[in-house]
Design a protein around this motif. Structure first.
Motif, PDB file in Angstrom:
ATOM      1  N   UNK A 128       0.732  -1.554   0.115  1.00  0.00           N
ATOM      2  CA  UNK A 128      -0.025  -0.079  -0.171  1.00  0.00           C
ATOM      3  C   UNK A 128       0.299   0.865   0.453  1.00  0.00           C
ATOM      4  N   UNK A 129       1.901   1.190   0.793  1.00  0.00           N
ATOM      5  CA  UNK A 129       2.491   2.175   0.515  1.00  0.00           C
ATOM      6  C   UNK A 129       3.334   2.602  -0.265  1.00  0.00           C
ATOM      7  N   UNK A 130       3.691   1.552  -0.963  1.00  0.00           N
ATOM      8  CA  UNK A 130       4.836   1.720  -2.609  1.00  0.00           C
ATOM      9  C   UNK A 130       3.666   1.909  -3.273  1.00  0.00           C
ATOM     10  N   UNK A 131       2.476   1.750  -3.614  1.00  0.00           N
ATOM     11  CA  UNK A 131       1.286   2.233  -4.756  1.00  0.00           C
ATOM     12  C   UNK A 131       1.146   4.052  -4.375  1.00  0.00           C
ATOM     13  N   UNK A 132       1.423   3.708  -2.973  1.00  0.00           N
ATOM     14  CA  UNK A 132       1.146   5.533  -2.417  1.00  0.00           C
ATOM     15  C   UNK A 132       2.023   5.961  -2.896  1.00  0.00           C
ATOM     16  N   UNK A 133       3.397   5.559  -3.035  1.00  0.00           N
ATOM     17  CA  UNK A 133       5.050   6.747  -3.098  1.00  0.00           C
ATOM     18  C   UNK A 133       5.198   6.767  -5.139  1.00  0.00           C
ATOM     19  N   UNK A 134       4.457   5.666  -5.542  1.00  0.00           N
ATOM     20  CA  UNK A 134       4.393   5.598  -7.060  1.00  0.00           C
ATOM     21  C   UNK A 134       3.218   7.006  -7.261  1.00  0.00           C
ATOM     22  N   UNK A 135       2.113   6.847  -6.835  1.00  0.00           N
ATOM     23  CA  UNK A 135       1.329   7.956  -7.421  1.00  0.00           C
ATOM     24  C   UNK A 135       1.455   9.319  -7.151  1.00  0.00           C
ATOM     25  N   UNK A 136       2.318   9.327  -5.821  1.00  0.00           N
ATOM     26  CA  UNK A 136       3.290  10.380  -5.316  1.00  0.00           C
ATOM     27  C   UNK A 136       4.341  10.716  -5.794  1.00  0.00           C
ATOM     28  N   UNK A 137       5.184  10.245  -7.286  1.00  0.00           N
ATOM     29  CA  UNK A 137       5.919  10.484  -8.221  1.00  0.00           C
ATOM     30  C   UNK A 137       6.232  10.744  -8.652  1.00  0.00           C
ATOM     31  N   UNK A 138       4.263  10.522  -9.070  1.00  0.00           N
ATOM     32  CA  UNK A 138       3.482  10.473 -10.315  1.00  0.00           C
ATOM     33  C   UNK A 138       2.933  11.726 -10.199  1.00  0.00           C
ATOM     34  N   UNK A 139       2.813  12.779  -9.708  1.00  0.00           N
ATOM     35  CA  UNK A 139       2.494  14.057  -8.958  1.00  0.00           C
ATOM     36  C   UNK A 139       0.784  13.610  -9.065  1.00  0.00           C
ATOM     37  N   UNK A 140       0.412  12.464  -8.012  1.00  0.00           N
ATOM     38  CA  UNK A 140      -0.353  12.367  -8.108  1.00  0.00           C
ATOM     39  C   UNK A 140      -0.702  12.249  -5.745  1.00  0.00           C
ATOM     40  N   UNK A 141      -0.298  13.322  -5.810  1.00  0.00           N
ATOM     41  CA  UNK A 141       0.159  13.165  -3.980  1.00  0.00           C
ATOM     42  C   UNK A 141      -1.697  13.055  -3.432  1.00  0.00           C
ATOM     43  N   UNK A 142      -2.622  13.452  -3.687  1.00  0.00           N
ATOM     44  CA  UNK A 142      -3.965  13.491  -3.080  1.00  0.00           C
ATOM     45  C   UNK A 142      -4.354  12.431  -3.380  1.00  0.00           C
ATOM     46  N   UNK A 143      -4.794  11.721  -4.223  1.00  0.00           N
ATOM     47  CA  UNK A 143      -4.569  10.014  -4.661  1.00  0.00           C
ATOM     48  C   UNK A 143      -3.554   8.919  -3.419  1.00  0.00           C
ATOM     49  N   UNK A 144      -2.880   9.576  -3.654  1.00  0.00           N
ATOM     50  CA  UNK A 144      -1.351   8.341  -2.878  1.00  0.00           C
ATOM     51  C   UNK A 144      -1.722   8.596  -1.862  1.00  0.00           C
ATOM     52  N   UNK A 145      -2.641   9.802  -0.892  1.00  0.00           N
ATOM     53  CA  UNK A 145      -3.032   9.564   0.236  1.00  0.00           C
ATOM     54  C   UNK A 145      -3.672   8.372   0.864  1.00  0.00           C
ATOM     55  N   UNK A 146      -5.096   7.905   1.017  1.00  0.00           N
ATOM     56  CA  UNK A 146      -5.677   6.931   0.350  1.00  0.00           C
ATOM     57  C   UNK A 146      -5.033   5.707   1.294  1.00  0.00           C
ATOM     58  N   UNK A 147      -4.024   5.799   0.401  1.00  0.00           N
ATOM     59  CA  UNK A 147      -2.816   4.070   0.713  1.00  0.00           C
ATOM     60  C   UNK A 147      -2.442   4.242   1.817  1.00  0.00           C
ATOM     61  N   UNK A 148      -1.878   6.050   2.031  1.00  0.00           N
ATOM     62  CA  UNK A 148      -0.408   5.458   2.549  1.00  0.00           C
ATOM     63  C   UNK A 148      -1.876   5.296   4.129  1.00  0.00           C
ATOM     64  N   UNK A 149      -2.883   5.804   4.671  1.00  0.00           N
ATOM     65  CA  UNK A 149      -3.853   5.520   5.643  1.00  0.00           C
ATOM     66  C   UNK A 149      -3.763   4.568   5.187  1.00  0.00           C
ATOM     67  N   UNK A 150      -4.699   3.762   4.629  1.00  0.00           N
ATOM     68  CA  UNK A 150      -4.448   2.108   4.467  1.00  0.00           C
ATOM     69  C   UNK A 150      -3.136   1.333   4.989  1.00  0.00           C
ATOM     70  N   UNK A 151      -2.161   1.759   4.519  1.00  0.00           N
ATOM     71  CA  UNK A 151      -1.026   1.453   5.185  1.00  0.00           C
ATOM     72  C   UNK A 151      -0.538   1.309   6.633  1.00  0.00           C
TER      73      UNK A 151
END
Length: 485
Positions: free
Chosen positions: A365-388
């Motif tokens: 879950x954290x790695x999906x979030x980090x991949x999204x954040x690296x792609x400029x999608x920080x808002x979408x990354x939040x839910x994966x961090x919270x789930x982790x």
């Protein structure tokens, strides 16, 4: 002479006493009367003592009783003494002069004076320690010994020669090493991956120190250091795990993750390539792929400059599985390579595919979030961090990544709270080490990246006072001024 052959103290090695003993041992000197003379100058008469000494020393047929040779022995106090085998010593090295009597011979006086100096050396302030040191030892000699000790600490002999060992720096005064029981001690009697997964860094370091050749323990320590945002320590631990067991496949994937986080694209590629080469399950698929692509010269990133060939090999491995099941590890390996190539959409797809197989894996879950954040999608990354964090509230890296995404979204107050929480968790794995002045020094490792990010938040919030505390990395002062109980 055999007992002291490894003694390297310059004063001892260069002493006239040691020289005389060597000459006696090598039959270069003999005793005539009350003097010691070279063999060639000794009396040659048949009744001469020197002749009898030489004859008895070489009498191997039992004809005549040989004189017992001088031996250097060690008494209960650790002091060397000289005497013949199976008889009382002739010279007392304890420093008591009365044993020599009123009519002390000149040679006896010489032995006593020279030996007293040597006794004082062995009775120095460090005589009970692992290394003996004389106050008269030259600094250059001590420096050389220190260098040898450092080399001993960082090198080891292996089947392939002398090589540096893992330079992982353990925390000193670890209570689990010193005997305090782990909270998991009663639940797990062996070092399995499951038993090591949820332990703290201090517990895992203690496990490794108790069993330094356990590759699984080193791997678990490396993964824990990844989660705790200590990438360099993770790299050292994972490399050590693979030195001990090069077939440990999870360690190769974890090493690739650490290299990716460290910005080492070549290291990530080589780790994935090693994972492929050691993967017995897909050996036939890999050999078939290589056979269809020539001698695989382009399988080496140094030749091609990219990882396309390795990506194709991984895809061939996935397609070779006719069971219909998804191998999450192949998807993770593909995602790592996609991340290094900045193909973030493909990397996200691979990670989410792996999540379908491992829905309770907080690292994914954290790695999906980090991949999204690296792609400029920080808002979408939040839910994966919270789930982790729901799965593992002590996951420091996910908290830090959550803070970074909040910074990117200009939510500085929220970001500072997340980063501060991560620092508090890091600080929990700190050993209190008493200093010389009686105060307590914290020897744990806290991430400078966390402090720098926290300082950025403080500057954006116009809290110069907190930014100054960040420069000092004083967590207690920061929490007090931040009004955190």
């Amino acid at each position: 002479m055999d007992a002291v052959q490894y003694e390297r103290n310059p004063k001892f090695q260069n002493s006239q006493f040691l020289g005389l003993m060597k000459q006696l041992r090598d039959r270069e000197m003999v005793v005539e009367g009350d003097t010691m003379v070279p063999v060639e100058e000794a009396s040659s008469t048949s009744g001469g003592w020197a002749t009898e000494f030489q004859k008895s020393a070489t009498d191997v047929k039992g004809k005549g009783r040989a004189l017992e040779p001088l031996r250097m022995t060690v008494n209960e106090s650790g002091i060397y003494s000289i005497g013949a085998q199976n008889r009382p010593t002739e010279f007392d090295l304890s420093g008591r002069s009365e044993v020599f009597g009123p009519a002390e011979e000149e040679i006896d006086a010489y032995f006593r004076t020279d030996n007293d100096d040597y006794i004082n050396y062995w009775r120095g302030p460090e005589s009970q320690g692992a290394r003996f040191q004389s106050s008269t030892t030259p600094p250059a000699v001590l420096a050389e010994w220190d260098k040898l000790q450092r080399d001993w600490d960082i090198f080891e002999a292996t089947t392939t020669g002398i090589k540096p060992i893992s330079n992982y720096q353990f925390q000193a005064n670890n209570p689990y090493v010193l005997g305090e029981a782990s909270r998991h001690h009663n639940m797990h009697s062996t070092l399995s991956a499951a038993s090591l997964e949820l332990q703290s860094v201090l517990e895992l370091e203690a496990a490794v120190q108790r069993d330094p050749y356990n590759a699984t323990a080193w791997f678990s320590l490396g993964v824990k250091q990844q989660e705790n945002e200590r990438e360099q320590k993770a790299l050292h631990a994972l490399r050590r795990a693979l030195e001990l067991d090069s077939t440990h496949l999870p360690a190769w994937l974890a090493l690739a993750i650490s290299h990716t986080n460290d910005g080492n694209r070549r290291g990530s590629y080589e780790a994935i390539r090693s994972w492929v080469q050691h993967n017995v399950r897909y050996r036939e698929a890999v050999e078939a792929y290589r056979a269809s692509h020539g001698d695989m010269e382009d399988f080496n990133m140094a030749q091609t400059g990219n990882s396309d060939s390795l990506v194709e090999c991984l895809i061939a491995m996935a397609r070779s599985d006719i069971s219909g099941e998804i191998d999450a590890d192949i998807q993770i390996a593909l995602a790592i390579l996609m991340n290094t190539n900045e193909a973030y959409d493909k990397a996200r797809d691979c990670f989410t595919t792996a999540l379908a197989v491992r829905p309770d894996d907080w690292q994914l879950y954290n790695r999906v979030g980090a991949t999204l954040a690296n792609n400029g999608q920080s808002q979408d990354a939040l839910q994966y961090y919270y789930h982790a964090l729901e799965l593992n509230p002590a996951y420091i890296r996910a908290r830090f990544n959550l803070g970074i995404s909040c910074i990117n979204l200009r939510r500085y107050q929220e970001a500072s709270q997340h980063i501060l929480d991560a620092l508090v968790l890091q600080d929990a794995d700190v050993v209190q080490d008493p200093a010389e002045d009686g105060t307590e020094n914290k020897r744990g490792v806290v991430s400078s990246a966390l402090w720098e990010s926290l300082k950025t938040c403080c500057m954006q919030m116009q809290r110069i006072d907190l930014a100054t505390i960040c420069d000092r990395q004083d967590l207690d002062a920061f929490r007090l001024n931040y009004q955190i109980l």
